[in-house]
Design a protein around this motif. Structure first.
Motif, mmCIF file in Angstrom:
data_model
loop_
_atom_site.group_PDB
_atom_site.id
_atom_site.type_symbol
_atom_site.label_atom_id
_atom_site.label_comp_id
_atom_site.label_asym_id
_atom_site.label_seq_id
_atom_site.Cartn_x
_atom_site.Cartn_y
_atom_site.Cartn_z
ATOM 1 N N PHE A 1 30.117 52.481 33.856
ATOM 2 C CA PHE A 1 31.571 52.295 33.663
ATOM 3 C C PHE A 1 31.827 53.190 32.364
ATOM 4 O O PHE A 1 33.245 53.697 32.411
ATOM 5 C CB PHE A 1 31.990 51.023 33.385
ATOM 6 C CG PHE A 1 32.173 50.098 34.736
ATOM 7 C CD1 PHE A 1 33.391 50.402 35.419
ATOM 8 C CD2 PHE A 1 31.429 49.284 35.093
ATOM 9 C CE1 PHE A 1 33.695 49.814 36.741
ATOM 10 C CE2 PHE A 1 31.497 48.757 36.349
ATOM 11 C CZ PHE A 1 32.500 48.746 37.295
ATOM 12 N N HIS B 1 36.116 41.953 39.907
ATOM 13 C CA HIS B 1 35.499 42.886 41.143
ATOM 14 C C HIS B 1 35.895 42.037 42.483
ATOM 15 O O HIS B 1 36.180 42.809 43.270
ATOM 16 C CB HIS B 1 34.136 42.849 41.057
ATOM 17 C CG HIS B 1 33.259 43.738 42.059
ATOM 18 N ND1 HIS B 1 33.675 45.107 42.451
ATOM 19 C CD2 HIS B 1 32.511 43.363 43.102
ATOM 20 C CE1 HIS B 1 33.110 45.522 43.562
ATOM 21 N NE2 HIS B 1 32.326 44.397 43.910
ATOM 22 N N THR B 2 35.744 40.716 42.453
ATOM 23 C CA THR B 2 35.836 40.174 43.710
ATOM 24 C C THR B 2 36.707 38.697 43.317
ATOM 25 O O THR B 2 36.474 38.063 42.447
ATOM 26 C CB THR B 2 34.868 39.654 44.590
ATOM 27 O OG1 THR B 2 33.682 38.936 43.647
ATOM 28 C CG2 THR B 2 33.932 40.856 44.888
ATOM 29 N N ARG C 1 26.673 48.817 37.364
ATOM 30 C CA ARG C 1 27.445 50.089 37.432
ATOM 31 C C ARG C 1 27.623 50.820 36.124
ATOM 32 O O ARG C 1 27.391 50.407 35.116
ATOM 33 C CB ARG C 1 28.808 49.752 38.321
ATOM 34 C CG ARG C 1 28.791 48.858 39.132
ATOM 35 C CD ARG C 1 28.119 49.742 40.678
ATOM 36 N NE ARG C 1 28.461 49.016 41.795
ATOM 37 C CZ ARG C 1 27.610 48.453 42.317
ATOM 38 N NH1 ARG C 1 26.551 48.009 41.889
ATOM 39 N NH2 ARG C 1 27.892 47.830 43.560
ATOM 40 N N LYS D 1 33.482 43.133 37.268
ATOM 41 C CA LYS D 1 33.269 44.432 37.641
ATOM 42 C C LYS D 1 32.022 45.113 37.125
ATOM 43 O O LYS D 1 31.362 45.710 37.644
ATOM 44 C CB LYS D 1 34.550 45.313 37.267
ATOM 45 C CG LYS D 1 35.773 44.936 37.950
ATOM 46 C CD LYS D 1 36.963 46.011 37.444
ATOM 47 C CE LYS D 1 38.201 45.652 38.176
ATOM 48 N NZ LYS D 1 39.305 46.653 37.818
ATOM 49 N N ASP E 1 34.852 41.781 30.680
ATOM 50 C CA ASP E 1 33.502 41.832 30.631
ATOM 51 C C ASP E 1 32.600 41.689 29.456
ATOM 52 O O ASP E 1 31.745 40.881 29.117
ATOM 53 C CB ASP E 1 32.954 42.857 31.274
ATOM 54 C CG ASP E 1 33.399 43.072 32.900
ATOM 55 O OD1 ASP E 1 32.626 42.971 33.839
ATOM 56 O OD2 ASP E 1 34.741 42.926 32.949
ATOM 57 N N LEU F 1 35.502 47.745 29.815
ATOM 58 C CA LEU F 1 35.748 46.850 30.363
ATOM 59 C C LEU F 1 36.012 45.562 29.228
ATOM 60 O O LEU F 1 35.081 44.819 29.007
ATOM 61 C CB LEU F 1 34.802 46.381 31.491
ATOM 62 C CG LEU F 1 34.757 47.360 32.965
ATOM 63 C CD1 LEU F 1 33.509 47.029 33.754
ATOM 64 C CD2 LEU F 1 36.090 47.338 33.628
#
Length: 484
Positions: free
Chosen positions: A382, A426-427, A380, A369, A390, A387
């Motif tokens: 955040f 994120h994916t 991004r 993310k 991360d 996070l």
């Protein structure tokens, strides 16, 4: 009553009523973010099937070393309930519930927020090992004694908050000056915007500011952290000016990166030194209740005693940063970036659904993310949301030692397509079936130049350094798991 009418003038600071309102509501908003982070991430990271289960930790560590609710019971249900109770309670304080109840009930609400979050931090292990966790707890503890709309802000609590802000800023300034020589040479920002743990959407632009301006930024940071904090203890309006300078400096940091709620707590604490009476006038309050004055004085005495250890640490040539001296996280030492990384490295995780790994195997990349991955993806914003995975990936890229204990379970969860773990990403390139193999590669990342950005549209340029983890598979599958 007559005795309290004599007591109130020196104990109370009615001119700080608006500052207290801003401070309390904003601090409650950060509690809300922190509990929301726990609600969304705790199960995958520290739950019953988490990467480092908290239940295992509480069986190994006694209550006195990590006091909290989860020593009574630690499972996904109770931690989930506590996280959402924290979210609801914090939201209630944000909208004014603590000012709509009696003073004692307001204090209970703040105490409950503090104890609930202490429970998460004290079992959070590596994923809750950041300085801003202790900072939120220490600020939240002091907020218990800040009063509500029934009484004027207590002078003693405001001074305790200034003392916390002083230790936070002055300690951070000292650790820089004593640490990496690039802070003394004013060159750290040649690297920092690019190599910081979690770049933000403006970090690329900050990195490409002229080098003379970077030197000015570093010099201004030294002034803001080593000189300005002393102004917090000066008479007004000097204290308000000092607080304003700290707020401006912190807003600059908010724009340049993602540091969870570290900058925001600093900004909020600065309001403890802002006298708003020249703008709003001085409201009148009833005399301070005797019991409340006694409690505040007792808390002040406790903080004064516990301040010995962080004060000694500030004066020490072997200064430590982000350390708690007691399991309640009441009076701590802070600091950040005593050393600055010159080169950014990132771990990129990839998977494949092919049965056998060959030189021609097609690998598909997992995207996180917040941390850099896809070179065309703009970082991004955040913060103040944290996070946690991360951030740990950034540390793991610095040294495999930081990955010990949690990285192998993380890869195993990817091989299982574990839903809770995948929600941290994120994916997921394997939405239908889990991958047969996962590997990790270590890349060097740097921001693209302006010319590269125009030509390629990429924010990052990356170069393969080495294999961080060879292809692995689940145990019992295709001959068993390969060595880690």
């Amino acid at each position: 009553m007559a005795a309290m009418e004599w007591f109130t003038p020196w104990f109370s600071a009615p001119g700080y009523e608006l500052s207290r309102l801003v401070l309390q509501r904003a601090l409650a908003a950060l509690y809300l973010v922190a509990f929301l982070s726990a609600a969304m991430q705790f199960r995958a990271l520290l739950g019953e099937r988490g990467l480092v289960p908290a239940a295992v930790f509480v069986r190994r560590v006694p209550f006195r070393a990590s006091p909290g609710l989860f020593h009574w019971r630690c499972d996904d249900r109770i931690t989930g309930v506590c996280a959402w109770v924290g979210v609801v309670l914090a939201a209630a304080v944000v909208v004014g519930a603590a000012d709509a109840v009696p003073l004692w009930a307001s204090m209970v609400m703040w105490a409950l927020l503090w104890f609930l979050y202490l429970s998460f931090v004290n079992v959070g292990q590596i994923f809750y090992s950041f300085g801003w966790e202790s900072l939120l707890l220490e600020a939240g503890f002091l907020a218990i004694f800040l009063g509500n709309a029934e009484t004027a802000p207590p002078v003693l609590t405001l001074w305790l908050m200034r003392w916390l802000l002083f230790r936070l800023e002055f300690g951070a300034g000292l650790i820089k000056w004593r640490g990496d020589e690039c802070w003394r040479k004013l060159t750290c920002l040649y690297y920092h915007h690019e190599t910081q743990p979690m770049p933000g959407p403006l970090s690329w632009y900050f990195h490409h500011l002229p080098k003379p301006l970077h030197r000015v930024e570093v010099a201004a940071n030294h002034v803001a952290q080593l000189i300005v904090p002393f102004g917090l203890f000066c008479p007004q309006p000097v204290a308000t000016v000092a607080a304003g300078l700290i707020i401006i400096t912190q807003l600059w940091l908010v724009l340049s990166g993602n540091f969870s709620w570290l900058n925001w707590v600093t900004i909020i604490l600065a309001f403890a030194a802002v006298d708003t009476s020249p703008l709003t006038g001085t409201p009148s309050f009833d005399p301070t209740p005797l019991w409340f004055a006694v409690v505040v004085c007792a808390a002040t005495a406790l903080i004064a005693v516990l301040s010995y250890w962080p004060a000694r640490n500030l004066l020490s040539r072997t200064q430590q940063m982000n350390r708690s001296f007691n399991p309640l996280h009441l009076v701590n030492t802070y600091g950040a970036f005593g050393s600055v990384t010159r080169v950014r490295q990132e771990i990129v995780l990839e998977g494949t659904d092919e049965e056998q790994v060959t030189p021609d195997t097609v690998w598909r990349e997992y995207e996180f993310k917040g941390k850099p991955g896809n070179v065309r993806r703009l970082p991004r914003q955040f913060a103040p949301y944290h996070l946690r995975l991360d951030w740990q990936m950034w540390f793991a890229a610095l040294s495999p030692a930081y990955a010990r204990g949690w990285f192998e379970p993380f890869v195993s969860r990817l091989l299982e397509n574990d839903p809770a773990t995948l929600r941290l990403l994120h994916t997921n390139p394997f939405p239908e079936q889990p991958p047969t193999h996962v590997r990790a590669l270590l890349y060097r990342y740097r921001f693209t130049t302006r010319e590269e950005r125009r030509e390629t549209g990429a924010w990052w340029h990356r170069t393969l350094v080495r294999e961080f983890l060879p292809p692995v598979e689940l145990s019992g599958q295709h001959g068993g798991r390969r060595p880690w």
